[in-house]
Design an enzyme around this catalytic site. Structure first.
Site, PDB file in Angstrom:
ATOM      1  N   CYS A 259       0.920  -1.176   0.102  1.00  0.00           N
ATOM      2  CA  CYS A 259      -0.005  -0.009   0.039  1.00  0.00           C
ATOM      3  C   CYS A 259       0.862   1.099   0.003  1.00  0.00           C
ATOM      4  O   CYS A 259       2.131   1.185   0.408  1.00  0.00           O
ATOM      5  CB  CYS A 259      -0.863  -0.111   1.262  1.00  0.00           C
ATOM      6  SG  CYS A 259      -1.697   1.320   1.589  1.00  0.00           S
TER       7      CYS A 259
ATOM      8  N   THR B 233       0.811   3.533   2.254  1.00  0.00           N
ATOM      9  CA  THR B 233       1.306   3.701   3.567  1.00  0.00           C
ATOM     10  C   THR B 233       2.762   2.803   3.647  1.00  0.00           C
ATOM     11  O   THR B 233       3.536   3.516   4.546  1.00  0.00           O
ATOM     12  CB  THR B 233       0.116   3.279   4.384  1.00  0.00           C
ATOM     13  OG1 THR B 233      -0.942   3.873   4.101  1.00  0.00           O
ATOM     14  CG2 THR B 233       0.296   3.602   5.845  1.00  0.00           C
TER      15      THR B 233
ATOM     16  N   HIS C  53       5.468   4.970   2.515  1.00  0.00           N
ATOM     17  CA  HIS C  53       5.668   6.065   3.321  1.00  0.00           C
ATOM     18  C   HIS C  53       6.569   5.606   4.749  1.00  0.00           C
ATOM     19  O   HIS C  53       7.536   6.265   4.960  1.00  0.00           O
ATOM     20  CB  HIS C  53       4.497   6.824   3.882  1.00  0.00           C
ATOM     21  CG  HIS C  53       3.527   7.511   2.597  1.00  0.00           C
ATOM     22  ND1 HIS C  53       4.292   7.990   1.647  1.00  0.00           N
ATOM     23  CD2 HIS C  53       2.368   7.598   2.666  1.00  0.00           C
ATOM     24  CE1 HIS C  53       3.331   8.547   0.862  1.00  0.00           C
ATOM     25  NE2 HIS C  53       2.114   8.428   1.557  1.00  0.00           N
TER      26      HIS C  53
ATOM     27  N   HIS D  40      -0.022  -4.345   5.617  1.00  0.00           N
ATOM     28  CA  HIS D  40      -1.533  -4.736   6.362  1.00  0.00           C
ATOM     29  C   HIS D  40      -2.495  -5.181   5.248  1.00  0.00           C
ATOM     30  O   HIS D  40      -3.588  -5.924   5.433  1.00  0.00           O
ATOM     31  CB  HIS D  40      -1.858  -3.514   6.844  1.00  0.00           C
ATOM     32  CG  HIS D  40      -1.830  -2.312   5.873  1.00  0.00           C
ATOM     33  ND1 HIS D  40      -1.001  -1.410   5.831  1.00  0.00           N
ATOM     34  CD2 HIS D  40      -2.879  -1.932   4.945  1.00  0.00           C
ATOM     35  CE1 HIS D  40      -1.279  -0.374   4.779  1.00  0.00           C
ATOM     36  NE2 HIS D  40      -2.291  -0.729   4.116  1.00  0.00           N
ATOM     37  N   GLU D  41      -2.328  -5.091   4.029  1.00  0.00           N
ATOM     38  CA  GLU D  41      -3.182  -5.904   2.970  1.00  0.00           C
ATOM     39  C   GLU D  41      -2.843  -7.289   2.808  1.00  0.00           C
ATOM     40  O   GLU D  41      -1.754  -7.777   2.398  1.00  0.00           O
ATOM     41  CB  GLU D  41      -3.117  -5.096   1.715  1.00  0.00           C
ATOM     42  CG  GLU D  41      -3.324  -3.662   1.604  1.00  0.00           C
ATOM     43  CD  GLU D  41      -3.060  -2.898   0.289  1.00  0.00           C
ATOM     44  OE1 GLU D  41      -2.897  -3.601  -0.914  1.00  0.00           O
ATOM     45  OE2 GLU D  41      -3.354  -1.640   0.132  1.00  0.00           O
TER      46      GLU D  41
ATOM     47  N   CYS E 290     -13.894   6.342  13.633  1.00  0.00           N
ATOM     48  CA  CYS E 290     -13.647   6.329  15.060  1.00  0.00           C
ATOM     49  C   CYS E 290     -12.495   7.206  15.388  1.00  0.00           C
ATOM     50  O   CYS E 290     -11.435   7.224  14.554  1.00  0.00           O
ATOM     51  CB  CYS E 290     -13.242   4.831  15.294  1.00  0.00           C
ATOM     52  SG  CYS E 290     -12.526   4.413  16.847  1.00  0.00           S
TER      53      CYS E 290
ATOM     54  N   LEU F  70      -4.805   3.117  -6.412  1.00  0.00           N
ATOM     55  CA  LEU F  70      -6.003   3.135  -6.134  1.00  0.00           C
ATOM     56  C   LEU F  70      -7.113   3.775  -7.131  1.00  0.00           C
ATOM     57  O   LEU F  70      -8.188   3.325  -7.199  1.00  0.00           O
ATOM     58  CB  LEU F  70      -6.173   4.225  -4.901  1.00  0.00           C
ATOM     59  CG  LEU F  70      -5.847   3.294  -3.339  1.00  0.00           C
ATOM     60  CD1 LEU F  70      -5.523   4.585  -2.478  1.00  0.00           C
ATOM     61  CD2 LEU F  70      -6.967   2.593  -3.296  1.00  0.00           C
TER      62      LEU F  70
ATOM     63  N   GLU G 188      -4.260  11.446 -16.205  1.00  0.00           N
ATOM     64  CA  GLU G 188      -3.161  10.883 -15.375  1.00  0.00           C
ATOM     65  C   GLU G 188      -1.938  11.154 -16.127  1.00  0.00           C
ATOM     66  O   GLU G 188      -1.620  10.987 -17.299  1.00  0.00           O
ATOM     67  CB  GLU G 188      -3.198   9.242 -15.366  1.00  0.00           C
ATOM     68  CG  GLU G 188      -2.037   8.358 -15.012  1.00  0.00           C
ATOM     69  CD  GLU G 188      -1.257   8.760 -13.834  1.00  0.00           C
ATOM     70  OE1 GLU G 188      -2.035   8.802 -12.672  1.00  0.00           O
ATOM     71  OE2 GLU G 188      -0.036   9.081 -13.796  1.00  0.00           O
TER      72      GLU G 188
ATOM     73  N   ARG H 122       0.864   4.468 -16.572  1.00  0.00           N
ATOM     74  CA  ARG H 122      -0.401   4.330 -16.017  1.00  0.00           C
ATOM     75  C   ARG H 122      -1.656   4.715 -16.727  1.00  0.00           C
ATOM     76  O   ARG H 122      -2.507   4.038 -16.575  1.00  0.00           O
ATOM     77  CB  ARG H 122      -0.195   5.054 -14.708  1.00  0.00           C
ATOM     78  CG  ARG H 122       0.691   4.594 -13.515  1.00  0.00           C
ATOM     79  CD  ARG H 122       0.795   5.078 -12.203  1.00  0.00           C
ATOM     80  NE  ARG H 122       1.328   4.243 -11.195  1.00  0.00           N
ATOM     81  CZ  ARG H 122       1.552   4.517 -10.135  1.00  0.00           C
ATOM     82  NH1 ARG H 122       1.456   5.848  -9.847  1.00  0.00           N
ATOM     83  NH2 ARG H 122       2.056   3.798  -9.170  1.00  0.00           N
TER      84      ARG H 122
ATOM     85  N   LEU I 194     -10.675  11.100  -2.452  1.00  0.00           N
ATOM     86  CA  LEU I 194      -9.993  10.110  -1.721  1.00  0.00           C
ATOM     87  C   LEU I 194      -8.530  10.597  -1.450  1.00  0.00           C
ATOM     88  O   LEU I 194      -7.854  10.507  -0.509  1.00  0.00           O
ATOM     89  CB  LEU I 194     -10.003   8.797  -2.536  1.00  0.00           C
ATOM     90  CG  LEU I 194      -9.192   8.009  -1.587  1.00  0.00           C
ATOM     91  CD1 LEU I 194     -10.355   7.143  -0.794  1.00  0.00           C
ATOM     92  CD2 LEU I 194      -8.628   6.778  -2.485  1.00  0.00           C
TER      93      LEU I 194
HETATM   94  P1  NAD Z   1      -0.248   7.412  -6.092  1.00  0.00           P
HETATM   95  O1  NAD Z   1       0.587   8.261  -5.654  1.00  0.00           O
HETATM   96  O2  NAD Z   1       0.440   6.020  -6.499  1.00  0.00           O
HETATM   97  O3  NAD Z   1      -0.905   7.828  -7.416  1.00  0.00           O
HETATM   98  C1  NAD Z   1      -1.343   9.249  -7.625  1.00  0.00           C
HETATM   99  C2  NAD Z   1      -1.278   9.381  -9.188  1.00  0.00           C
HETATM  100  O4  NAD Z   1      -1.955  10.537  -9.354  1.00  0.00           O
HETATM  101  C3  NAD Z   1      -0.242   8.857  -9.889  1.00  0.00           C
HETATM  102  O5  NAD Z   1       0.037   7.924 -10.763  1.00  0.00           O
HETATM  103  C4  NAD Z   1       0.335  10.442 -10.266  1.00  0.00           C
HETATM  104  O6  NAD Z   1       0.989  10.259 -11.495  1.00  0.00           O
HETATM  105  C5  NAD Z   1      -0.998  10.878 -10.701  1.00  0.00           C
HETATM  106  N1  NAD Z   1      -1.018  12.459 -10.591  1.00  0.00           N
HETATM  107  C6  NAD Z   1      -0.186  13.258 -10.305  1.00  0.00           C
HETATM  108  N2  NAD Z   1      -0.553  14.469 -10.692  1.00  0.00           N
HETATM  109  C7  NAD Z   1      -1.676  14.411 -11.193  1.00  0.00           C
HETATM  110  C8  NAD Z   1      -2.519  15.613 -11.931  1.00  0.00           C
HETATM  111  N3  NAD Z   1      -2.164  16.967 -11.745  1.00  0.00           N
HETATM  112  N4  NAD Z   1      -3.678  15.105 -12.548  1.00  0.00           N
HETATM  113  C9  NAD Z   1      -3.965  13.651 -12.499  1.00  0.00           C
HETATM  114  N5  NAD Z   1      -3.094  12.708 -11.947  1.00  0.00           N
HETATM  115  C10 NAD Z   1      -1.839  13.266 -11.322  1.00  0.00           C
HETATM  116  O7  NAD Z   1      -1.243   7.068  -4.911  1.00  0.00           O
HETATM  117  P2  NAD Z   1      -2.268   6.046  -4.711  1.00  0.00           P
HETATM  118  O8  NAD Z   1      -1.609   5.019  -3.648  1.00  0.00           O
HETATM  119  O9  NAD Z   1      -3.037   5.448  -5.971  1.00  0.00           O
HETATM  120  O10 NAD Z   1      -3.300   6.751  -3.765  1.00  0.00           O
HETATM  121  C11 NAD Z   1      -4.074   7.587  -4.492  1.00  0.00           C
HETATM  122  C12 NAD Z   1      -4.448   8.940  -3.175  1.00  0.00           C
HETATM  123  O11 NAD Z   1      -5.190   8.303  -2.200  1.00  0.00           O
HETATM  124  C13 NAD Z   1      -3.058   9.395  -2.624  1.00  0.00           C
HETATM  125  O12 NAD Z   1      -3.158  10.824  -2.411  1.00  0.00           O
HETATM  126  C14 NAD Z   1      -3.473   8.656  -1.258  1.00  0.00           C
HETATM  127  O13 NAD Z   1      -2.675   9.462  -0.085  1.00  0.00           O
HETATM  128  C15 NAD Z   1      -4.745   8.613  -1.003  1.00  0.00           C
HETATM  129  N6  NAD Z   1      -5.346   7.668  -0.233  1.00  0.00           N
HETATM  130  C16 NAD Z   1      -6.353   7.931   0.757  1.00  0.00           C
HETATM  131  C17 NAD Z   1      -6.921   7.392   1.835  1.00  0.00           C
HETATM  132  C18 NAD Z   1      -8.238   7.803   2.500  1.00  0.00           C
HETATM  133  O14 NAD Z   1      -8.615   7.044   3.091  1.00  0.00           O
HETATM  134  N7  NAD Z   1      -8.537   9.095   2.153  1.00  0.00           N
HETATM  135  C19 NAD Z   1      -6.529   5.808   1.534  1.00  0.00           C
HETATM  136  C20 NAD Z   1      -5.463   5.478   0.703  1.00  0.00           C
HETATM  137  C21 NAD Z   1      -5.110   6.316  -0.051  1.00  0.00           C
HETATM  138 ZN    ZN Z   2     -14.479   4.737  18.273  1.00  0.00          ZN
END
Ligand code: NAD
Ligand code: ZN
Length: 345
Positions: free
Chosen positions: A38, A40, A43, A63-64, A107, A175, A195, A200, A262
């Protein structure tokens, strides 16, 4: 057994030998059949500011997961030896204001499996029984491990009606790719994906995007208007975390349309709220985690329907963890969709 462990407060991780753990009260021991990386985990691997503030090495990462229960600890009566399970990663308290309103996904005392405790990048792992989700035994482990991030995608895509609706997805990372699969399986049309990475964009097409656009070379707002005869899209799903993509997507959404967010932004975002959201009467949803447990039922059924095109999303499959560094570096470079490990060679 081998395990990918964050051993030090620094960049990277190590493949180490550790003992197979014993399940305590309320815990189960699983044989890990498949486990996926993931953002995460990345990071934690990179040791960014968030990881520094949250992770306490040494700790097994990941975790997945998809696994088979091989031992249950005292007091566990919800899963049995032989069950196939995945794991919800949010360990919720069940007692706070949000939990008592059935909003477990927000939560206020959430602990995260694989972040606040040992995870699943190992041959065997401990899962809290309250977080175990039973899988049909014929579900492929490589699909079962994707259910947790698929839950994020399902909550984003299905926060409102989608069948037959024009849809813009910004960001086709792991995602966003799962989001495309869910949108297509749910009857969205046309699905337009913005994208910048060519690799991708090609994956997005394989998963089912009807149109792709490179936002660094072409104006995605004009592109959307051309495809939708000037109307804009009914549904805008933000999966990139890029402030520019958020602004472009809001501009490309038809007045009265629906927006699900998201992506997480690296800094505060400034927007013309009056003209981009309020006067357009947009319905905006912030998305976090997954609804417990409604979303898991939806994800599991979508996989079992056979309509979810997951194979092109899984770009890398590794037997064992020996090449884990290569896997992390490829993912960091944006050269992957989802990466799956099968720990038992
Ligand atoms: P990732 O960084 O692998 O994918 C992001 C994609 O966006 C990349 O392919 C990148 O090239 C593209 N991108 C960059 N600039 C762009 C633009 N201007 N226009 C269009 N696309 C662009 O991340 P991921 O693992 O696929 O996760 C996606 C997002 O979701 C991340 O920001 C992550 O932090 C977030 N996330 C949120 C939750 C939540 O619970 N809210 C959970 C998981 C992940
Ligand atoms: Zn709770």
């Amino acid at each position: 057994m081998p395990a990918i462990m964050k051993t030090k407060p620094a960049y990277g991780a190590e493949l180490v030998e550790v003992d197979v753990p014993k399940p305590g009260p309320g815990e189960v021991l699983i044989k890990v059949l498949a486990t996926s990386i993931c953002g995460t985990d990345l990071h934690i691997y990179e040791w960014n500011d968030w990881a520094k503030s949250r992770i306490k090495p040494p700790q097994i990462m990941g975790h997945e997961v998809a696994g088979e229960v091989i031992e249950v600890g005292p007091g566990v009566d919800t899963v049995e030896v032989g069950d196939h399970i995945s794991a919800e990663t949010h360990i919720v308290c069940g007692k706070c204001y949000a939990c008592r309103h059935n909003r477990y996904h927000v939560c206020q005392n959430t602990k995260i499996f694989g972040v606040d405790m040992d995870g699943v990048f190992a041959e065997y792992a401990i899962v809290p029984a309250q977080n175990a989700w039973k899988n049909p035994k014929d579900m492929k482990p490589e699909y079962a491990t994707l259910q947790e991030p698929l839950g994020n995608a399902v909550d984003t895509v299905l926060a409102g009606p989608i069948a037959g609706r024009s849809t813009l997805i910004t960001g086709a990372g792991p995602l966003g790719l799962l989001g495309i699969a869910v949108a297509k399986a749910s009857g969205a049309y046309p699905v337009i994906v913005s994208e910048p990475s060519e690799f991708r964009r090609e994956l997005a097409k394989k998963v089912g995007a009807d149109y792709v656009v490179n936002p660094f070379e072409e104006d995605p707002v004009k592109f959307v208007m051309d495809v939708t005869d000037g109307a804009g899209v009914e549904v805008f799903l933000e999966f990139s975390g890029a402030p520019k993509a958020l602004e472009q997507g809001l501009k490309a959404t038809t007045p009265g349309g629906r927006v699900s967010l998201l992506g997480l932004y690296p800094r505060d975002v400034t927007l013309d709220m009056n003209n981009l959201v309020i006067f357009k009467a947009l319905e905006v949803h912030g998305i976090t985690g997954r609804h417990l447990w409604e979303t898991w039922y939806t994800v599991s059924s979508l996989i079992q329907s056979g309509k979810l095109n997951l194979d092109p999303v899984i770009t890398h499959r590794y037997k064992g963890f020996d090449r884990f560094e290569e896997a992390f570096e490829l993912m960091r470079a944006g050269k992957t969709g989802k990466v799956v490990f099968f720990p038992h060679k």
